[in-house]
Scaffold this motif. Sequence first.
Motif, PDB file in Angstrom:
ATOM      1  N   ASP A  76      59.205 -19.273 104.483  1.00  0.00           N
ATOM      2  CA  ASP A  76      57.692 -18.319 104.177  1.00  0.00           C
ATOM      3  C   ASP A  76      58.466 -17.092 103.899  1.00  0.00           C
ATOM      4  N   PRO A  77      57.817 -16.768 102.942  1.00  0.00           N
ATOM      5  CA  PRO A  77      57.768 -15.062 102.771  1.00  0.00           C
ATOM      6  C   PRO A  77      57.861 -13.994 103.681  1.00  0.00           C
ATOM      7  N   GLN A  78      56.829 -14.511 104.773  1.00  0.00           N
ATOM      8  CA  GLN A  78      56.644 -13.985 106.280  1.00  0.00           C
ATOM      9  C   GLN A  78      57.514 -14.026 106.683  1.00  0.00           C
ATOM     10  N   ALA A  79      58.405 -14.961 106.448  1.00  0.00           N
ATOM     11  CA  ALA A  79      60.212 -14.765 107.374  1.00  0.00           C
ATOM     12  C   ALA A  79      60.841 -13.585 107.297  1.00  0.00           C
TER      13      ALA A  79
ATOM     14  N   VAL B  44      64.936 -18.050 114.950  1.00  0.00           N
ATOM     15  CA  VAL B  44      64.894 -17.400 116.356  1.00  0.00           C
ATOM     16  C   VAL B  44      65.071 -16.093 116.133  1.00  0.00           C
ATOM     17  N   PRO B  45      64.756 -15.012 116.553  1.00  0.00           N
ATOM     18  CA  PRO B  45      65.600 -13.852 116.987  1.00  0.00           C
ATOM     19  C   PRO B  45      65.918 -13.300 118.608  1.00  0.00           C
ATOM     20  N   LEU B  46      66.578 -12.550 118.330  1.00  0.00           N
ATOM     21  CA  LEU B  46      67.601 -11.939 119.262  1.00  0.00           C
ATOM     22  C   LEU B  46      66.972 -11.931 120.814  1.00  0.00           C
ATOM     23  N   ASP B  47      65.831 -11.628 121.213  1.00  0.00           N
ATOM     24  CA  ASP B  47      65.113 -11.706 122.057  1.00  0.00           C
ATOM     25  C   ASP B  47      64.899 -12.710 122.592  1.00  0.00           C
TER      26      ASP B  47
ATOM     27  N   ARG C 189      58.316 -19.556 110.430  1.00  0.00           N
ATOM     28  CA  ARG C 189      59.545 -18.865 110.300  1.00  0.00           C
ATOM     29  C   ARG C 189      60.381 -20.363 110.759  1.00  0.00           C
ATOM     30  N   THR C 190      60.208 -21.732 110.059  1.00  0.00           N
ATOM     31  CA  THR C 190      60.618 -22.785 109.563  1.00  0.00           C
ATOM     32  C   THR C 190      61.170 -23.453 108.462  1.00  0.00           C
ATOM     33  N   HIS C 191      61.842 -24.158 108.403  1.00  0.00           N
ATOM     34  CA  HIS C 191      62.368 -24.654 106.906  1.00  0.00           C
ATOM     35  C   HIS C 191      62.622 -25.300 107.330  1.00  0.00           C
TER      36      HIS C 191
END
Length: 396
Positions: free
Chosen positions: A105-108, A179-182, A214-216
């Motif tokens: 999704d473009p939001q990702a 998933v982000p580093l944090d 944030r899934t594909h």
Amino acid sequence: MSDRDTRGLNSPLAQELLERARALGPTLKERSAQCEAMSKVPDETIADFQDAGFFKILQSEKYGGYELDPQVYYGVVLEVAKHCMSSAWVLSVIGVHNWQLNLFDPQAAAEVWKDDPSVLISSSYAPVGLVKPVDGGFMLTGRWSFSSGCEHCKWVFLGAVVPVEGQPWDIKNYRTFLVPLDDYKIEKNWDVVGLKGTGSHDIELSDVFVPEHRTHFMLGDTTSDKHSDKRALYRLPFMQVFSRAVCTATLGALESALEDYIQVAQFRIAGGQMMRDHGDSKKVAAQVKANIESMKLIMMNSFDEMLKSAETGIEIDMVERARYRYESSMVADRCIELSSKMLKAAGSGGIRNNSPLLKKHLNMLASQAHVANVSESFELNLGGILFGHEPTELGL
């Protein structure tokens, strides 16, 4: 001027990128020992790759990328691998993630690159994560191994199967989670015989929320219409693109090993005569050279056909798709076989720890362990299809 003329391997930009890769060669070779000792590609090398535009090759133009054909990308990786296979491996794998993010999704992509389009993403695609569907997304828990170059990245792609009613685990429900580093930690445990500099450590997280966008859903993604307005580059099957990211560096290392073998032959005496004059030595060199060029041609031609299919909408026969996948899975096997012949012909000097032939052989050997390079399942898949069976491999 056609799209292929401006974005293909013979385009001016592609040729410039290849020349930048060649120019970096001596520096990468000089850093290779440091790369291996640190179990990490040096920060300076990643900076050089950024400056040279290598990570932009498959990246969306919206975020400053070039959107070039995959052949350009793999051509650059081949050049880099001649001088440091670990650096080439990390470049190849991480750079492909810049392609995959455009399938989300473009939001990702906006979340990853809105402030800095040079941010990198590592991965570990093995479907080992535990997933719990929740409102708006999923809770993700698990530990994944072999995340190459993860210390240079601020996000990670992780693999897991989403449970559905009546099907707690079905590979057809596999997804990639961004998933982000944090939200995760890196467990530094990379201690291996080859590809030491890739820093392919473990990734661990627990009960992390990952929103739906944030899934594909990578398997069958190209059969949907959501990418129909995008360039053909982003309508290619995921596994066909990714599989070459984990075999191209091996092929580049073999090409470099051939140069080392030729150098050894100039000075080594074998059976009372110079190795360069020995018939068996000549045969090995000829076999390696012919196989290298054959593998290059096969892989480049496969993408020619896949891009043509994506552009025209004329689907490629499943036999051919299965063949493309099998051919890429065989590269590491063939490279190891050919490297073994050179190592044996080079004699006792080849087993010394400082032997460049041995070091490259061990790197190639390590690449064979990646699941995408384990050719047996793809061999059975192709053979089965030829006999009229249904495909046993997904994402072709």
